[in-house]
Structures are given as structure tokens and as C-alpha cells.
Write a protein that holds these residues in place. Structure first.
Motif, PDB file in Angstrom:
ATOM      1  N   VAL A  62       0.827  -1.194   0.000  1.00 31.97           N
ATOM      2  CA  VAL A  62       0.000   0.000   0.000  1.00 31.97           C
ATOM      3  C   VAL A  62       0.869   1.254   0.000  1.00 31.97           C
ATOM      4  O   VAL A  62       0.517   2.268  -0.602  1.00 31.97           O
ATOM      5  CB  VAL A  62      -0.943   0.002   1.223  1.00 31.97           C
ATOM      6  CG1 VAL A  62      -1.679   1.328   1.359  1.00 31.97           C
ATOM      7  CG2 VAL A  62      -1.932  -1.152   1.126  1.00 31.97           C
ATOM      8  N   PHE A  63       2.018   1.176   0.662  1.00 27.67           N
ATOM      9  CA  PHE A  63       2.933   2.306   0.769  1.00 27.67           C
ATOM     10  C   PHE A  63       4.233   2.000   0.024  1.00 27.67           C
ATOM     11  O   PHE A  63       4.656   0.846  -0.072  1.00 27.67           O
ATOM     12  CB  PHE A  63       3.256   2.596   2.237  1.00 27.67           C
ATOM     13  CG  PHE A  63       2.047   2.874   3.080  1.00 27.67           C
ATOM     14  CD1 PHE A  63       1.446   4.119   3.057  1.00 27.67           C
ATOM     15  CD2 PHE A  63       1.502   1.885   3.877  1.00 27.67           C
ATOM     16  CE1 PHE A  63       0.323   4.380   3.829  1.00 27.67           C
ATOM     17  CE2 PHE A  63       0.389   2.130   4.655  1.00 27.67           C
ATOM     18  CZ  PHE A  63      -0.201   3.378   4.630  1.00 27.67           C
ATOM     19  N   ALA A  64       4.885   3.044  -0.490  1.00 24.36           N
ATOM     20  CA  ALA A  64       6.234   2.909  -1.028  1.00 24.36           C
ATOM     21  C   ALA A  64       7.198   2.831   0.149  1.00 24.36           C
ATOM     22  O   ALA A  64       7.159   3.678   1.040  1.00 24.36           O
ATOM     23  CB  ALA A  64       6.571   4.096  -1.924  1.00 24.36           C
ATOM     24  N   LEU A  84      -1.006  -0.964  -7.597  1.00 21.53           N
ATOM     25  CA  LEU A  84      -2.324  -0.513  -8.024  1.00 21.53           C
ATOM     26  C   LEU A  84      -2.344   1.000  -8.194  1.00 21.53           C
ATOM     27  O   LEU A  84      -1.779   1.730  -7.387  1.00 21.53           O
ATOM     28  CB  LEU A  84      -3.387  -0.933  -7.001  1.00 21.53           C
ATOM     29  CG  LEU A  84      -3.588  -2.455  -6.892  1.00 21.53           C
ATOM     30  CD1 LEU A  84      -4.399  -2.797  -5.654  1.00 21.53           C
ATOM     31  CD2 LEU A  84      -4.268  -2.997  -8.134  1.00 21.53           C
ATOM     32  N   ASP A  85      -3.022   1.459  -9.253  1.00 23.32           N
ATOM     33  CA  ASP A  85      -2.971   2.890  -9.552  1.00 23.32           C
ATOM     34  C   ASP A  85      -3.768   3.723  -8.557  1.00 23.32           C
ATOM     35  O   ASP A  85      -3.685   4.953  -8.579  1.00 23.32           O
ATOM     36  CB  ASP A  85      -3.418   3.167 -10.985  1.00 23.32           C
ATOM     37  CG  ASP A  85      -4.888   2.848 -11.225  1.00 23.32           C
ATOM     38  OD1 ASP A  85      -5.385   1.888 -10.620  1.00 23.32           O
ATOM     39  OD2 ASP A  85      -5.529   3.550 -12.028  1.00 23.32           O
ATOM     40  N   ASP A  86      -4.531   3.095  -7.647  1.00 28.01           N
ATOM     41  CA  ASP A  86      -5.141   3.853  -6.556  1.00 28.01           C
ATOM     42  C   ASP A  86      -4.067   4.505  -5.685  1.00 28.01           C
ATOM     43  O   ASP A  86      -4.331   5.511  -5.027  1.00 28.01           O
ATOM     44  CB  ASP A  86      -5.996   2.923  -5.701  1.00 28.01           C
ATOM     45  CG  ASP A  86      -7.342   2.623  -6.342  1.00 28.01           C
ATOM     46  OD1 ASP A  86      -8.363   2.981  -5.764  1.00 28.01           O
ATOM     47  OD2 ASP A  86      -7.355   2.051  -7.447  1.00 28.01           O
ATOM     48  N   PHE A  87      -2.863   3.910  -5.699  1.00 26.88           N
ATOM     49  CA  PHE A  87      -1.766   4.429  -4.877  1.00 26.88           C
ATOM     50  C   PHE A  87      -0.700   5.106  -5.745  1.00 26.88           C
ATOM     51  O   PHE A  87       0.482   5.050  -5.463  1.00 26.88           O
ATOM     52  CB  PHE A  87      -1.154   3.295  -4.051  1.00 26.88           C
ATOM     53  CG  PHE A  87      -2.190   2.464  -3.340  1.00 26.88           C
ATOM     54  CD1 PHE A  87      -3.063   3.043  -2.446  1.00 26.88           C
ATOM     55  CD2 PHE A  87      -2.304   1.106  -3.593  1.00 26.88           C
ATOM     56  CE1 PHE A  87      -4.034   2.286  -1.796  1.00 26.88           C
ATOM     57  CE2 PHE A  87      -3.268   0.346  -2.954  1.00 26.88           C
ATOM     58  CZ  PHE A  87      -4.136   0.934  -2.057  1.00 26.88           C
ATOM     59  N   ILE A  88      -1.165   5.770  -6.794  1.00 30.65           N
ATOM     60  CA  ILE A  88      -0.247   6.362  -7.767  1.00 30.65           C
ATOM     61  C   ILE A  88       0.631   7.436  -7.139  1.00 30.65           C
ATOM     62  O   ILE A  88       1.762   7.668  -7.581  1.00 30.65           O
ATOM     63  CB  ILE A  88      -1.036   6.936  -8.971  1.00 30.65           C
ATOM     64  CG1 ILE A  88      -0.112   7.257 -10.151  1.00 30.65           C
ATOM     65  CG2 ILE A  88      -1.868   8.144  -8.552  1.00 30.65           C
ATOM     66  CD1 ILE A  88       0.501   6.052 -10.783  1.00 30.65           C
ATOM     67  N   CYS A 443     -10.154  11.236  -3.626  1.00 32.57           N
ATOM     68  CA  CYS A 443      -9.013  10.326  -3.726  1.00 32.57           C
ATOM     69  C   CYS A 443      -9.023   9.625  -5.078  1.00 32.57           C
ATOM     70  O   CYS A 443      -9.781  10.003  -5.979  1.00 32.57           O
ATOM     71  CB  CYS A 443      -9.010   9.321  -2.568  1.00 32.57           C
ATOM     72  SG  CYS A 443     -10.489   8.301  -2.473  1.00 32.57           S
ATOM     73  N   GLN A 444      -8.204   8.591  -5.228  1.00 30.25           N
ATOM     74  CA  GLN A 444      -7.957   8.007  -6.545  1.00 30.25           C
ATOM     75  C   GLN A 444      -8.922   6.886  -6.934  1.00 30.25           C
ATOM     76  O   GLN A 444      -9.005   6.533  -8.099  1.00 30.25           O
ATOM     77  CB  GLN A 444      -6.521   7.479  -6.617  1.00 30.25           C
ATOM     78  CG  GLN A 444      -5.470   8.558  -6.569  1.00 30.25           C
ATOM     79  CD  GLN A 444      -5.564   9.516  -7.742  1.00 30.25           C
ATOM     80  OE1 GLN A 444      -5.661   9.099  -8.892  1.00 30.25           O
ATOM     81  NE2 GLN A 444      -5.560  10.806  -7.460  1.00 30.25           N
TER      82      GLN A 444
END
Length: 702
Positions: A62-64, A84-88, A443-444
Motif C-alpha cells: 500500500v505504501f512505497a 495498483l494505480d489507486d496508490f499512484i 481520492c484516486q
């Protein structure tokens, strides 16, 4: 801990679609370097990079997460990103500070839509990139198909450095840079180095020659050498590959089995020997227009690319040293706020584990704690001349929700929690709508929202309530109308009296001035919510004193802030005040404001009022074979198709669509296309609402 110079620091960002194997590959590389005695797994919830509770629960990044390893006198900083692009936002910020981007491809699926989205940002930042095809030992893996998909994505500048084969049931990798065959045991690890089998020699030689040519193309001296000798040696090839990567003109392709530790050591060797270091990258230009010299002797500048809040630690700021060096107790200035920050502590972060260091030099990535005035995207610098690193431009949010809490006492706590979440992830946006009196969380996507919800409940002990945001309709008129209103009130002593006569008309661009009236004054008001009010003073003979004219306009504006149809803002009206009466004792400002408001409301309702709705421009990128389902869904949402563009095997569909019809679109599009389509939207204009919908909306307000 040893301090590495910028020539021996490699910053590598692992990107790729969901389930491509980035976290497993990062874990394997730490194991190969001897920093781990035992490799963790996602299923066992014990990998270094996926350490947050939400990642354990979802078994996905979920996090970088920054981690590091050391390999043959090089320090390799790795940032493991979500797929996932939700976490772009996490992905983009990592790409921004990476020196080399390692794009991991699931060998069973090839390039997926998530990879394509990420590639757009890699390409935008012009980052050196290599590709790694993972899961080569899986029965369903097709390396050739995966390679073709990479070539379709980035073009003919892809080049194979490796490809997988099976020899007597054993997994092998042919390396055409070293011209060796690596044979792995069932447990992976260190391979047996063999000569290339005879049956593979023709293919390997052809790929080797192609690699030589591609390497030579990127350096004039190497090209002359290639013409002279007809080939290049291994060191010369490395030089040419690095030049090609730095020019964003060459994309080497490798293969691994991250799960079974096959080929990861060779990837690390390539990163050491070939992948660009911080010292190899072109100098950046600051916002001030100056060159940021990536030298240790230069003034210190740091770029904060990530913020994290951890229990018992508080705020952790991750940064890259863009120039100079930073040591404990340094005092640096925030270029955005002008505030001074003291670097009380310096760390190298490996997931949740932190190692204290005294100094970090140019090109390195580190972290510090409890900066008071610094957020993601900020620059810190030493000296008297500001150094502002160009900030990351994050994508606009794609979904919106009104958010509140059941307990009114928790509203302030909710706002503070969401501000902190925004600090961690700038793609999370919170704003208060004065018009609808709602807090709007943007949000995304639905998954992104689910993660925010989890954090609010688990980390902040809140119970958020979500709802569909109110649509910001506007009200206007379609024909002219007149009205007059007499306000009279007597309650002992001085009373209230005012009478006004108004004419209202639809306001259109370029329309001539009104005829038949003696215009004494004109107010052209640009409304905060869009559109205009043009107010004319046409009073003659002093029937209304000039001092009361502004009060009439205030009454009009008061009604325009809460229109009589649905309580929405009114726009694009011109008003002519042409007659009235006053009383020498009882008339006052409040009387004329009330009279103006009532007269305007009556005239408005008689002027064929019309609701306007916000219209968005929507762009959808969808695989060709799925365009039919997407169009059917859009037509059900009252969209108007504007056109199509072709991009490889995708259709780029452009349309206009009412904002009211976009609620839930992110989820529905993902369902229709199995997550293979993406979209973006932005406000375009206000357009009339269909009559049947207008009746429903007005009825709902009654």
C-alpha cells in the motif's frame, strides 16, 4: 555505517502491476546480499518492505517503502512501490527520486494496464529503465509474449540481455551480455555457470550482436570502435548500455524467479556495474532557474519526497540529498515556508527498522524525524540562496465523497486525521464546500478510499460516515420578467418602508445595453461561484435616494446565494432597478434590501427559471475489445461522445458527461473492463438540466 559517495550509490525503484512480484524480488535481493538470514514472504507477513498492518491484512503493498542493501562496495537503495494505480501518489514520488526504474513484469500476463499507467510517469520524468520478467519458472509463463508486450509499450529500443530456458528439467537463464548460461538448482540461489548450449548458440549470438549494436548506437566513440572491430567487449557494452539508459533510449530486459531466488544476484550485479548512479544523472534546474550541482562540495539541498506517521515515532520525512551533504545537527531552511529546521537525527530506513547515521552525502536517500514546518514536496537548503527543487505534480482525484462522523465531538479530530493522511499522500484531498456545507474527501478510487477508511478506524479510532456529495447545480432564467414589491412595517416609532420595481433578463455574452431606460449607473459583478450579475440603476426623479441603491443590490445578491428552485446559486442575470418609492422617515437600508430581495425572487420565478448542472470532460483509455461495454455504460449516464483516438491496442474515448452521473463510475468501469481501463475527468461548463430531471430535483427540495 559506511558513508558512500555519489558514484557508489544506486537508487532503484521497483515498479510494476499488482502481483508482479516487486516485494518478493526486493526481499530476495536483501537475502542475496546477506542482510537477511531468512527470506520473508507476503503470506507469512514478515517481509521487510510490507510491514504495515494494512499491508499484512490485504497481503499487498500500500505504501512505497525504502530499504537498502550493499553489494560489492555499492550501496543500493531500493524503493518498493505498490502496484495498483489507486496508490499512484506513492509510485510517482518514488519515481521522482529514483536513478534507475526497475519495472517488474509478471511473466504470466506480460505488460498490464497498471504497468502502462506507471510507464507514462517514467517516460515523463525521462528515467533510465530496465525491465525484469518475473516468474520464469511458472508453467504458465511465456517470456516471449512478455517481451513482445514490453516492446509494444516502449518501442524498438528494448533489448534482451537474458532469456530463460529449461535444460533437463532445470531452470536456466541465458545471458547474452556475459554469454553465459546460468543453471539453477531447485532451491535457486547461486547458479552453476555453463557455456551456452549448442542448440541455443545461434539465437544467443544473434541477440548478443543486437545488444552490441544497440550499445554502440548510444556513443560516437563506441560506434567508431564497433565499425573498426566489428564488435565490442563486455566493458564497452556496459558503457554503451549505460549511455543508452541515461538517454532514455535503451531498455534492457532481464528475467528472474524472485520467489525461488533465480537470477536476482545477476540483477544486482547489473545495477552495480551498469545502472546509472546519482553522479551519472543530468543536473536539475531549480525553480529559481539555477543548476543544482550534484557535488558534495555544493551547498546542501534536500528534496522531501515522502512523509510517514508511525506509532511511537511521529512524523518521518524521507528525502533525497540533491547536492552537498547533510549531517546531524545541521540547520537548513525550508524553501516554501522560510522556516529553519534542525536535523536532530538521521536514519537509513529499512521498512520499520531504522539505522542511525551521522552523515548522508549527495545522491543518498535517508530520513529524519519531527521536522516542524516540512511536508512532502518541500525543499531544504543551506546558505543564503534559496534552492527549490521542482515539486511533484500529482494527478487529480477521481472520486469524491462527503465525509462526516456520527459524534459531533469528533469532527475536529476527523479534520486533523485527514490533514495528516494528506500529508502522507498528497493525492488525498480534503476541502470544505461552503455551498453544500459538506466536507469533501477526494481520492484516486474505491480501493484508495477503503485504505483511508481503514486508517481512520484503526489508527485514529474514528467512525467515518460517507455519502454522495451534493451536486453543485446553478439556477438561471430563460426570459425577461418584471416585478415590484412594497415592504411596509409599522411597530411603533420609526417603521420600515420601501418599494422597488425591477426588470430581470437572461445575461448573455455580447448583448447590447438595455433600451428604453435612463441608465444612471451600472455594476458588473463577477460572482464567486461563476457567472455574472449586471445591475443597472435606472432611477430618475429621485424616487429612490441614491444611498439606497446598493441595498437593493444586496437584497438581489442575497437571493442569488440561495436560489428559489433548489437553494443553488443563481448566475448570469441582469437586473434593472427602474422605479420605486421611499418614505422620508421610515425608509432605510434594511427596508430596501428586503424589498429588493422579494421583488427579485418574484421576477425570477416568473422568468421561466432553469436549473444548470456541471458538465465534465471525460477521457477513458480502454482496450479495443472492451469499448462496446464502456460506451453502453456511458450512454446510460447521459454522456455525449466527442470522438475517439487510437493508441496501440487502446481506444481513447472522449465525451462530456454530467457530474451527477460520475458517482460510482470508477467502480463500474473497473468491473466492466476487469481493471484494464483508466479515466480522467475535469469540469467543463454548466448546461441546462433536462426538464424531467429538473422536476425531480425541485420536488426533492420541497
Amino acid at each position: 555505517m559506511k558513508v558512500f559517495d555519489d558514484k557508489h550509490i544506486k537508487n532503484v525503484v521497483f515498479v510494476g502491476a499488482h502481483n508482479s512480484g516487486k516485494t518478493t524480488l526486493a526481499e530476495t535481493m536483501l537475502f542475496e546480499a546477506g542482510l537477511l538470514n531468512r527470506r520473508g514472504t507476503i503470506e507469512d507477513k514478515n517481509t521487510v518492505s510490507d510491514f504495515h498492518d494494512i499491508e499484512h491484512e490485504r497481503q499487498a503493498s500500500v505504501f512505497a517503502t525504502p530499504i537498502h542493501t550493499e553489494w560489492r562496495n555499492y550501496k543500493i537503495n531500493i524503493i518498493d512501490t505498490p502496484g495498483l494505480d489507486d496508490f499512484i501518489g506513492e509510485i510517482i514520488s518514488s519515481i521522482r527520486v529514483g536513478d534507475t526504474i526497475a519495472t517488474v513484469i509478471n511473466g504470466r500476463h506480460g505488460v498490464e494496464v497498471g504497468t502502462e499507467i506507471i510507464w507514462n510517469y517514467i517516460d515523463k520524468y525521462n528515467k533510465p529503465t530496465l525491465f525484469i520478467v518475473n516468474q520464469i519458472d511458472h508453467p504458465d509463463c511465456s517470456f516471449d509474449d512478455a517481451y513482445k508486450s514490453i516492446k509494444n509499450l516502449v518501442g524498438n529500443n528494448t533489448v534482451q540481455v537474458q532469456y530463460p530456458i529449461q535444460i533437463d528439467g532445470a531452470q536456466c537463464i541465458i545471458d547474452v551480455l556475459k554469454m553465459k548460461c546460468y543453471k539453477f538448482g531447485t532451491e535457486g540461489g547461486k547458479p552453476e555457470k555453463l557455456s551456452i548450449p549448442k542448440e541455443e548458440k545461434i539465437k544467443a549470438d544473434a541477440l548478443h550482436n543486437e545488444l552490441v549494436e544497440k550499445a554502440a548506437e548510444n556513443d560516437e566513440a563506441l560506434m567508431e570502435l564497433y565499425f573498426e572491430k566489428g564488435t565490442l567487449n563486455e566493458n564497452e557494452m556496459r558503457q554503451g548500455i549505460k549511455a543508452g539508459m541515461l538517454n532514455h533510449d535503451l531498455f534492457p530486459v532481464f528475467c528472474v524467479s524472485a520467489l525461488h531466488d533465480m537470477g536476482s544476484g545477476r540483477i544486482m550485479g547489473f545495477i552495480d556495474n551498469v545502472a546509472p548512479a546519482a553522479a551519472d544523472l543530468k543536473p536539475e534546474q531549480s525553480v529559481e532557474g539555477d543548476t543544482i550541482v550534484p557535488k558534495v562540495e555544493a551547498p546542501t539541498s534536500l528534496f522531501v519526497f515522502k512523509t510517514l506517521y508511525q506509532p511511537n515515532l511521529g512524523q518521518v520525512n524521507f528525502f533525497k540529498v540533491k547536492s552537498g551533504e547533510v549531517t546531524v545537527n545541521d540547520k537548513l531552511t525550508n524553501a516554501r515556508t522560510g522556516e529553519q529546521e534542525v536535523i536532530n537525527q538521521l536514519f537509513i530506513m529499512d521498512g520499520r527498522i531504522r539505522q542511525a547515521v551521522q552523515k548522508l552525502t549527495v545522491g543518498d536517500i535517508g530520513a529524519t524525524l519531527k521536522l516542524k514546518h516540512t511536508e512532502t514536496n518541500d525543499s531544504l537548503y543551506s546558505g543564503n540562496s534559496p534552492i527549490t527543487i521542482k515539486p511533484i505534480i500529482y494527478p487529480e482525484p477521481r472520486i469524491n465523497r462527503a465525509i462526516t462522523v456520527g459524534n459531533k465531538a469528533d469532527e475536529e479530530k476527523l479534520s486533523e486525521a485527514l490533514k495528516r493522511i494528506h500529508s502522507q499522500d498528497p493525492t488525498v484531498v480534503l476541502r470544505y464546500s461552503k455551498e453544500s456545507k459538506e466536507q469533501i474527501l477526494s481520492c484516486q478510487g474505491e480501493l484508495h478510499l477503503a485504505i483511508i477508511d481503514w486508517m481512520l478506524k484503526h489508527d485514529y479510532k474514528l467512525q467515518p460516515i460517507y455519502s454522495k456529495p451534493k451536486i453543485k447545480y446553478r439556477e438561471t432564467i430563460q426570459r425577461s420578467s418584471t416585478a415590484n414589491y412594497r415592504h411596509k412595517k409599522q411597530s411603533g416609532g420609526s417603521g420600515q418602508f420601501a418599494q422597488v420595481h425591477l426588470k430581470i433578463e437572461p445575461l448573455q455574452a455580447g448583448m447590447p445595453e438595455p433600451e428604453g431606460f435612463n441608465i444612471r449607473g451600472k455594476e458588473d459583478v463577477a460572482l464567486p461561484w461563476g457567472g455574472k450579475l449586471v445591475f443597472y440603476n435606472c432611477i430618475v426623479g429621485g424616487v429612490i435616494d441614491a444611498r439606497y441603491i446598493p441595498s437593493v443590490m444586496k437584497g438581489v445578491l442575497e437571493v442569488m446565494e440561495e436560489g428559489p428552485l433548489t437553494g443553488s446559486f443563481i448566475r448570469d442575470v441582469r437586473v434593472l432597478l427602474y422605479d420605486g418609492k421611499m418614505h422620508p422617515v421610515d425608509s432605510n437600508d434594511i427596508s430596501f434590501k428586503i424589498a429588493g430581495a422579494h421583488a427579485f425572487k418574484e421576477a425570477f420565478l416568473n422568468a421561466n427559471p432553469k436549473l444548470l448542472e456541471p458538465i465534465n470532460e471525460l477521457t477513458v483509455k480502454v482496450p479495443e475489445e472492451m469499448i462496446g461495454g464502456v460506451m453502453t455504460d456511458l450512454q446510460s449516464r447521459r454522456s455525449i461522445i466527442q470522438g475517439f483516438d487510437n493508441l496501440d491496442h487502446y481506444q481513447i474515448l472522449k465525451c462530456t458527461i454530467p457530474s451527477a452521473e460520475l458517482f460510482g463510475y470508477s467502480t463500474d468501469l473497473r468491473s466492466i473492463t476487469q481493471g484494464k481501463a483508466t479515466f480522467s475527468s475535469r469540469f467543463s461548463s454548466y448546461q441546462p438540466v433536462p426538464n424531467n430531471i429538473q422536476k425531480e430535483l425541485i420536488k426533492a427540495e420541497v
